[in-house]
Design a protein around this motif. Structure first.
Motif, PDB file in Angstrom:
ATOM      1  N   ARG A 102       0.847  -1.189   0.000  1.00 44.50           N
ATOM      2  CA  ARG A 102       0.000   0.000   0.000  1.00 44.50           C
ATOM      3  C   ARG A 102       0.878   1.232   0.000  1.00 44.50           C
ATOM      4  O   ARG A 102       1.880   1.295   0.690  1.00 44.50           O
ATOM      5  N   ARG A 103       0.431   2.215  -0.771  1.00 44.88           N
ATOM      6  CA  ARG A 103       1.143   3.482  -0.785  1.00 44.88           C
ATOM      7  C   ARG A 103       0.712   4.325   0.401  1.00 44.88           C
ATOM      8  O   ARG A 103      -0.414   4.235   0.855  1.00 44.88           O
ATOM      9  N   ALA A 104       1.606   5.151   0.831  1.00 47.94           N
ATOM     10  CA  ALA A 104       1.253   6.107   1.877  1.00 47.94           C
ATOM     11  C   ALA A 104       0.274   7.115   1.265  1.00 47.94           C
ATOM     12  O   ALA A 104       0.380   7.456   0.091  1.00 47.94           O
ATOM     13  N   PRO A 105      -0.711   7.574   2.035  1.00 46.01           N
ATOM     14  CA  PRO A 105      -1.658   8.541   1.473  1.00 46.01           C
ATOM     15  C   PRO A 105      -0.952   9.817   1.049  1.00 46.01           C
ATOM     16  O   PRO A 105       0.031  10.232   1.654  1.00 46.01           O
ATOM     17  N   LYS A 106      -1.466  10.398  -0.004  1.00 44.72           N
ATOM     18  CA  LYS A 106      -0.894  11.622  -0.534  1.00 44.72           C
ATOM     19  C   LYS A 106      -1.096  12.757   0.464  1.00 44.72           C
ATOM     20  O   LYS A 106      -2.176  12.899   1.039  1.00 44.72           O
ATOM     21  N   LYS A 107      -0.086  13.538   0.687  1.00 40.25           N
ATOM     22  CA  LYS A 107      -0.188  14.658   1.608  1.00 40.25           C
ATOM     23  C   LYS A 107      -0.854  15.824   0.890  1.00 40.25           C
ATOM     24  O   LYS A 107      -0.410  16.255  -0.165  1.00 40.25           O
ATOM     25  N   ARG A 108      -1.945  16.299   1.476  1.00 38.80           N
ATOM     26  CA  ARG A 108      -2.659  17.439   0.902  1.00 38.80           C
ATOM     27  C   ARG A 108      -2.040  18.708   1.452  1.00 38.80           C
ATOM     28  O   ARG A 108      -1.901  18.870   2.663  1.00 38.80           O
ATOM     29  N   PRO A 109      -1.642  19.642   0.583  1.00 35.56           N
ATOM     30  CA  PRO A 109      -1.092  20.897   1.091  1.00 35.56           C
ATOM     31  C   PRO A 109      -2.140  21.626   1.920  1.00 35.56           C
ATOM     32  O   PRO A 109      -3.290  21.738   1.524  1.00 35.56           O
ATOM     33  N   GLY A 110      -1.741  22.087   3.070  1.00 38.76           N
ATOM     34  CA  GLY A 110      -2.666  22.820   3.923  1.00 38.76           C
ATOM     35  C   GLY A 110      -3.457  21.944   4.863  1.00 38.76           C
ATOM     36  O   GLY A 110      -4.370  22.420   5.527  1.00 38.76           O
ATOM     37  N   HIS A 111      -3.125  20.656   4.936  1.00 40.87           N
ATOM     38  CA  HIS A 111      -3.855  19.762   5.842  1.00 40.87           C
ATOM     39  C   HIS A 111      -3.251  19.891   7.233  1.00 40.87           C
ATOM     40  O   HIS A 111      -2.104  19.542   7.453  1.00 40.87           O
ATOM     41  N   GLU A 112      -4.020  20.422   8.156  1.00 37.54           N
ATOM     42  CA  GLU A 112      -3.592  20.592   9.541  1.00 37.54           C
ATOM     43  C   GLU A 112      -4.648  19.992  10.459  1.00 37.54           C
ATOM     44  O   GLU A 112      -5.684  20.612  10.702  1.00 37.54           O
ATOM     45  N   PRO A 113      -4.427  18.794  10.976  1.00 37.30           N
ATOM     46  CA  PRO A 113      -5.426  18.146  11.826  1.00 37.30           C
ATOM     47  C   PRO A 113      -5.791  18.948  13.071  1.00 37.30           C
ATOM     48  O   PRO A 113      -6.894  18.823  13.586  1.00 37.30           O
ATOM     49  N   LYS A 114      -4.877  19.796  13.551  1.00 38.82           N
ATOM     50  CA  LYS A 114      -5.187  20.549  14.771  1.00 38.82           C
ATOM     51  C   LYS A 114      -6.329  21.540  14.541  1.00 38.82           C
ATOM     52  O   LYS A 114      -7.130  21.790  15.443  1.00 38.82           O
ATOM     53  N   TYR A 115      -6.449  22.084  13.326  1.00 34.54           N
ATOM     54  CA  TYR A 115      -7.554  23.006  13.030  1.00 34.54           C
ATOM     55  C   TYR A 115      -8.881  22.252  12.940  1.00 34.54           C
ATOM     56  O   TYR A 115      -9.923  22.762  13.326  1.00 34.54           O
TER      57      TYR A 115
END
Length: 126
Positions: free
Chosen positions: A25-38
């Motif tokens: 499995r590939r690692a999920p693509k990182k979405r620019p601006g994804h901040e879980p804390k918000y």
């Protein structure tokens, strides 16, 4: 006329079933601006969009982060910083209704100006 029965010259090998190669499995693509804390800051909050006659404003368990619609496109989403807590009904009204764009933007801007200080206070306490 009678024919001879079919026989194999070599015996069949015993099969062990289908052999599958391991699937990586590939690692999920990182979405620019994804901040879980918000996004986590929106959890447990009241609805800030508050479309007239749409929600109960307080104590709704369906509150989720609603992202700003301006600047998004197919496969794109704005930064998580530009999200406000919204109940299911207000979020659906904001994203999928036929309300004119100016009303939606004004409602989101009003909600964001009220949510931003509350979020800063909540995130500063963490």
């Amino acid at each position: 006329m009678r024919s001879a029965p079919l026989t194999r010259k070599t015996p069949l090998k015993a099969s062990t079933g289908l052999q599958r190669t391991p699937f990586k499995r590939r690692a999920p693509k990182k979405r620019p601006g994804h901040e879980p804390k918000y996004l986590a800051a929106c959890r447990g909050e009241r609805c800030y969009l508050q479309f007239a006659g749409c929600c109960s404003y307080e104590g709704d368990p369906t509150v989720v982060p609603a992202h700003q619609n301006q600047g998004k496109g197919t496969g794109l989403k704005v930064h998580d910083r530009f999200s406000v807590p919204a109940c299911h009904f207000c979020h659906a009204l904001y994203d999928q209704s036929g309300i004119d764009r100016e009303t939606k933007r004004a409602t989101f801007d009003w909600a964001y100006t009220r949510w931003e200080p509350a979020r800063a206070e909540k995130m500063g306490a963490q």
